[in-house]
Design a protein around this motif. Structure first.
Motif, mmCIF file in Angstrom:
data_model
loop_
_atom_site.group_PDB
_atom_site.id
_atom_site.type_symbol
_atom_site.label_atom_id
_atom_site.label_comp_id
_atom_site.label_asym_id
_atom_site.label_seq_id
_atom_site.Cartn_x
_atom_site.Cartn_y
_atom_site.Cartn_z
ATOM 1 N N TRP A 1 15.172 -10.342 0.903
ATOM 2 C CA TRP A 1 14.783 -9.035 -0.108
ATOM 3 C C TRP A 1 13.727 -9.519 -1.021
ATOM 4 O O TRP A 1 12.934 -8.591 -1.474
ATOM 5 C CB TRP A 1 16.098 -8.754 -0.551
ATOM 6 N N GLN A 2 13.710 -10.569 -1.512
ATOM 7 C CA GLN A 2 12.880 -11.335 -2.247
ATOM 8 C C GLN A 2 11.575 -11.184 -1.971
ATOM 9 O O GLN A 2 10.390 -10.860 -2.329
ATOM 10 C CB GLN A 2 13.026 -12.529 -2.871
ATOM 11 N N ILE A 3 11.388 -11.356 -0.542
ATOM 12 C CA ILE A 3 10.000 -11.457 0.103
ATOM 13 C C ILE A 3 9.493 -10.025 0.386
ATOM 14 O O ILE A 3 8.041 -9.653 -0.038
ATOM 15 C CB ILE A 3 10.080 -12.174 1.619
ATOM 16 N N TRP A 4 10.286 -8.633 0.480
ATOM 17 C CA TRP A 4 9.899 -7.674 0.670
ATOM 18 C C TRP A 4 9.418 -7.222 -0.612
ATOM 19 O O TRP A 4 8.348 -6.422 -0.906
ATOM 20 C CB TRP A 4 10.985 -6.690 1.211
ATOM 21 N N LEU A 5 10.055 -7.376 -1.789
ATOM 22 C CA LEU A 5 9.812 -7.181 -2.969
ATOM 23 C C LEU A 5 8.585 -7.670 -3.466
ATOM 24 O O LEU A 5 7.525 -7.273 -4.100
ATOM 25 C CB LEU A 5 10.796 -7.641 -4.294
ATOM 26 N N LEU A 6 8.438 -9.163 -3.222
ATOM 27 C CA LEU A 6 6.914 -9.896 -3.401
ATOM 28 C C LEU A 6 5.672 -9.207 -2.722
ATOM 29 O O LEU A 6 4.732 -9.240 -3.364
ATOM 30 C CB LEU A 6 7.225 -11.347 -3.234
ATOM 31 N N PHE A 7 6.130 -8.823 -1.608
ATOM 32 C CA PHE A 7 4.969 -8.173 -0.855
ATOM 33 C C PHE A 7 4.510 -6.977 -1.420
ATOM 34 O O PHE A 7 3.334 -6.705 -1.409
ATOM 35 C CB PHE A 7 5.313 -7.881 0.663
ATOM 36 N N ALA A 8 5.426 -6.171 -1.984
ATOM 37 C CA ALA A 8 5.062 -4.815 -2.807
ATOM 38 C C ALA A 8 4.237 -5.442 -3.914
ATOM 39 O O ALA A 8 3.114 -4.505 -4.217
ATOM 40 C CB ALA A 8 6.335 -4.035 -3.190
ATOM 41 N N VAL A 9 4.586 -6.385 -4.843
ATOM 42 C CA VAL A 9 3.895 -6.656 -5.897
ATOM 43 C C VAL A 9 2.447 -7.188 -5.646
ATOM 44 O O VAL A 9 1.318 -6.882 -5.995
ATOM 45 C CB VAL A 9 4.820 -7.819 -6.835
ATOM 46 N N TYR A 10 2.858 -7.992 -4.470
ATOM 47 C CA TYR A 10 1.092 -8.568 -3.965
ATOM 48 C C TYR A 10 0.365 -7.355 -3.371
ATOM 49 O O TYR A 10 -1.047 -7.509 -3.552
ATOM 50 C CB TYR A 10 1.483 -9.524 -2.870
ATOM 51 N N GLY A 11 0.821 -6.671 -2.868
ATOM 52 C CA GLY A 11 0.019 -5.346 -2.500
ATOM 53 C C GLY A 11 -0.635 -4.512 -3.804
ATOM 54 O O GLY A 11 -1.938 -4.046 -3.597
ATOM 55 N N LEU A 12 0.056 -4.586 -4.868
ATOM 56 C CA LEU A 12 -0.547 -4.008 -6.056
ATOM 57 C C LEU A 12 -1.626 -4.800 -6.675
ATOM 58 O O LEU A 12 -2.717 -4.296 -6.994
ATOM 59 C CB LEU A 12 0.546 -4.004 -6.976
ATOM 60 N N PHE A 13 -1.687 -6.084 -6.330
ATOM 61 C CA PHE A 13 -2.830 -7.035 -6.644
ATOM 62 C C PHE A 13 -4.002 -6.459 -5.928
ATOM 63 O O PHE A 13 -5.255 -6.362 -6.649
ATOM 64 C CB PHE A 13 -2.574 -8.671 -6.361
ATOM 65 N N PHE A 14 -4.080 -6.214 -4.697
ATOM 66 C CA PHE A 14 -5.186 -5.659 -3.915
ATOM 67 C C PHE A 14 -5.452 -4.333 -4.552
ATOM 68 O O PHE A 14 -6.933 -4.094 -4.362
ATOM 69 C CB PHE A 14 -4.865 -5.415 -2.405
ATOM 70 N N GLY A 15 -4.813 -3.480 -4.766
ATOM 71 C CA GLY A 15 -5.189 -2.069 -5.200
ATOM 72 C C GLY A 15 -5.585 -2.337 -6.752
ATOM 73 O O GLY A 15 -6.785 -1.493 -7.107
ATOM 74 N N LEU A 16 -5.502 -3.408 -7.443
ATOM 75 C CA LEU A 16 -6.124 -3.719 -8.782
ATOM 76 C C LEU A 16 -7.567 -4.148 -8.574
ATOM 77 O O LEU A 16 -8.138 -4.064 -9.720
ATOM 78 C CB LEU A 16 -5.249 -4.494 -9.598
ATOM 79 N N THR A 17 -7.672 -4.579 -7.539
ATOM 80 C CA THR A 17 -8.892 -5.623 -7.539
ATOM 81 C C THR A 17 -9.975 -5.367 -6.541
ATOM 82 O O THR A 17 -11.163 -5.408 -6.949
ATOM 83 C CB THR A 17 -8.184 -7.074 -7.625
ATOM 84 N N GLU A 18 -9.648 -5.075 -5.362
ATOM 85 C CA GLU A 18 -10.432 -4.966 -4.380
ATOM 86 C C GLU A 18 -11.591 -3.806 -4.515
ATOM 87 O O GLU A 18 -12.902 -4.305 -4.597
ATOM 88 C CB GLU A 18 -9.879 -4.447 -2.978
ATOM 89 N N GLY A 19 -11.305 -2.876 -4.927
ATOM 90 C CA GLY A 19 -12.268 -1.861 -5.401
ATOM 91 C C GLY A 19 -13.222 -1.980 -6.595
ATOM 92 O O GLY A 19 -14.082 -1.623 -6.814
ATOM 93 N N VAL A 20 -12.277 -2.384 -7.439
ATOM 94 C CA VAL A 20 -12.697 -2.527 -8.933
ATOM 95 C C VAL A 20 -13.509 -3.940 -9.082
ATOM 96 O O VAL A 20 -14.686 -3.912 -9.841
ATOM 97 C CB VAL A 20 -11.549 -2.899 -10.072
ATOM 98 N N GLU A 21 -13.380 -4.839 -8.395
ATOM 99 C CA GLU A 21 -14.386 -5.966 -8.307
ATOM 100 C C GLU A 21 -15.788 -5.587 -8.071
ATOM 101 O O GLU A 21 -16.912 -6.158 -8.406
ATOM 102 C CB GLU A 21 -13.833 -7.039 -7.409
ATOM 103 N N LYS A 22 -15.645 -4.741 -6.853
ATOM 104 C CA LYS A 22 -17.057 -4.162 -6.305
ATOM 105 C C LYS A 22 -17.623 -3.327 -7.273
ATOM 106 O O LYS A 22 -18.825 -3.409 -7.459
ATOM 107 C CB LYS A 22 -16.940 -3.398 -4.807
ATOM 108 N N ALA A 23 -16.963 -2.412 -7.992
ATOM 109 C CA ALA A 23 -17.400 -1.564 -9.124
ATOM 110 C C ALA A 23 -17.904 -2.217 -10.251
ATOM 111 O O ALA A 23 -19.155 -1.923 -10.767
ATOM 112 C CB ALA A 23 -16.339 -0.418 -9.532
#
Length: 394
Positions: free
Chosen positions: A295-317
């Motif tokens: 269950w910790q892994i599932w929670l961490l994957f959700a948090v880790y997914g937010l890292f991509f949302g925060l950075t992938e497009g914004v780094e390019k912009a």
């Protein structure tokens, strides 16, 4: 919700969606195909990915520089996507591991040709005040394709297809759809190409753009392959049959978070959102290091997914904000090269630390590098956005 998403941005988002559907119908099954049907070992799989991704990283730099020197970026984008669309399904005809190496490398050559010109074309096609939203939308569509592709492959294998080779051939259909969309729907933007001079590969862009790329490279050295996260999930007892579901959930979080956080960067500034993303990365990696239950892994994957949302497009912009419009392709070339060049040593470092010290220390190493990079970004790269007159007219 889609206000400011221009026609080019929307179509290029669809192109990435169909391309990732095609790619992800094949990629999760490639290790099984290589080791089970063609008799290759895990080491050869590593050779394939290493050669393919290194080739793509160098070509992203070259194609980005070249795209500033031609009037039509669309031709490079079309050439890259067309090559990948042709090469990818040919894996279905491969009779040896060497053939897979050549085909996979050809696919990545296409990716290397198209990526930087495409990113520059997106910047050319949208108002500077909405770049974060535009790149966030593009990444959301990409992740949507990565979510749908494995599901389509699973459905076809369950009900219609019994041979992996046939599935790989079918994966060519969405790839063809992507190429047709570029041919018929993507339009050029008005701009003046740079004078055709030497490529000057040894010269990084000057000023804060150079500092940004160097800090980004440092961060990338701690950003290892996500395959290690699946390995950690298995190490804490996640059953193998739930790993694909975990992977799909991860892509869902990335898909849902990319555009909202990209739009947020348009309002509060790119640097703040990137620093928040790298901080989330650091915290999630600390969590992966100490996780002991599924269950910790599932929670961490959700948090880790937010890292991509925060950075992938914004780094390019953020990069597009800093780069002179006439050198935008080269800037994206250097950006993609920095990320690609750091990926291989990052995974080698992570794997080596894991083998020597166990599965906690490498996550702490990645978390520490991310934290250092976040601090350096705040210290070395100013946050002000200064679009020039040409940028305001896009």
């Amino acid at each position: 919700m889609f206000k400011g998403i221009t026609g080019n941005v929307f179509i290029l988002g669809l192109v990435s969606f169909f391309t990732d559907v095609s790619s992800e119908m094949i990629y999760p099954l490639l290790p099984l195909f290589l080791t089970g049907l063609l008799g290759a070992g895990p080491a050869f799989l590593g050779v394939i990915e290493g050669v393919a991704e290194s080739t793509a990283a160098l070509l992203k730099l070259l194609s980005g520089i070249m795209s500033d020197r031609v009037r039509r970026r669309k031709r490079l984008v079309l050439a890259g996507y067309s090559l990948s669309a042709i090469m990818r399904p040919l894996i279905g005809s491969a009779s040896s591991p060497l053939a897979v190496l050549l085909i996979r490398t050809g696919d990545r050559v296409g990716k290397g040709i198209r990526t930087s010109p495409r990113d520059a074309l997106i910047a050319d096609s949208v108002d500077p005040s909405l770049r974060g939203k535009a790149y966030g939308f593009h990444r959301s569509m990409d992740h949507a394709g990565a979510l749908v592709g494995p599901l389509v492959a699973t459905f076809l294998l369950a009900y219609f297809v019994t041979d992996l080779r046939h599935l790989f051939w079918l994966a060519g259909i969405p790839g063809l759809a992507a190429v047709l969309l570029i041919m018929w729907k993507v339009t050029e933007t008005e701009r003046t190409p740079l004078q055709k001079t030497g490529l000057r590969l040894a010269a990084l862009p000057p000023g804060r753009l150079r500092r940004y790329l160097l800090v980004l490279f440092l961060f990338t050295l701690g950003n290892s392959s996500d395959a290690f996260l699946l390995l950690k999930a298995g190490a804490v007892g996640t059953p193998s049959y739930r790993l694909p579901l975990l992977w799909a959930f991860f892509h869902l979080v990335k898909m849902l978070s990319s555009m909202p956080f990209g739009a947020l960067s348009d309002r509060i500034g790119r640097r703040s959102v990137i620093v928040a993303g790298w901080s989330v990365y650091s915290l999630s990696y600390l969590g992966f290091g100490v996780a002991t239950t599924e269950w910790q892994i599932w929670l961490l994957f959700a948090v880790y997914g937010l890292f991509f949302g925060l950075t992938e497009g914004v780094e390019k912009a953020f990069l597009a904000d800093m780069a002179p419009p006439a050198q935008r392709g080269a800037a994206f070339g250097w950006y993609n090269f920095a990320v690609g060049a750091g990926a291989l040593p990052a995974s080698l470092l992570f794997g080596g630390i894991w083998q020597l010290e166990g599965n906690v220390a490498p996550f702490f190493f990645g978390a520490a590098l991310a934290a250092v990079a976040a601090v350096l970004l705040l210290m070395l790269v100013p946050s002000q956005q200064q679009p020039d007159a040409d940028a305001r007219r896009t």
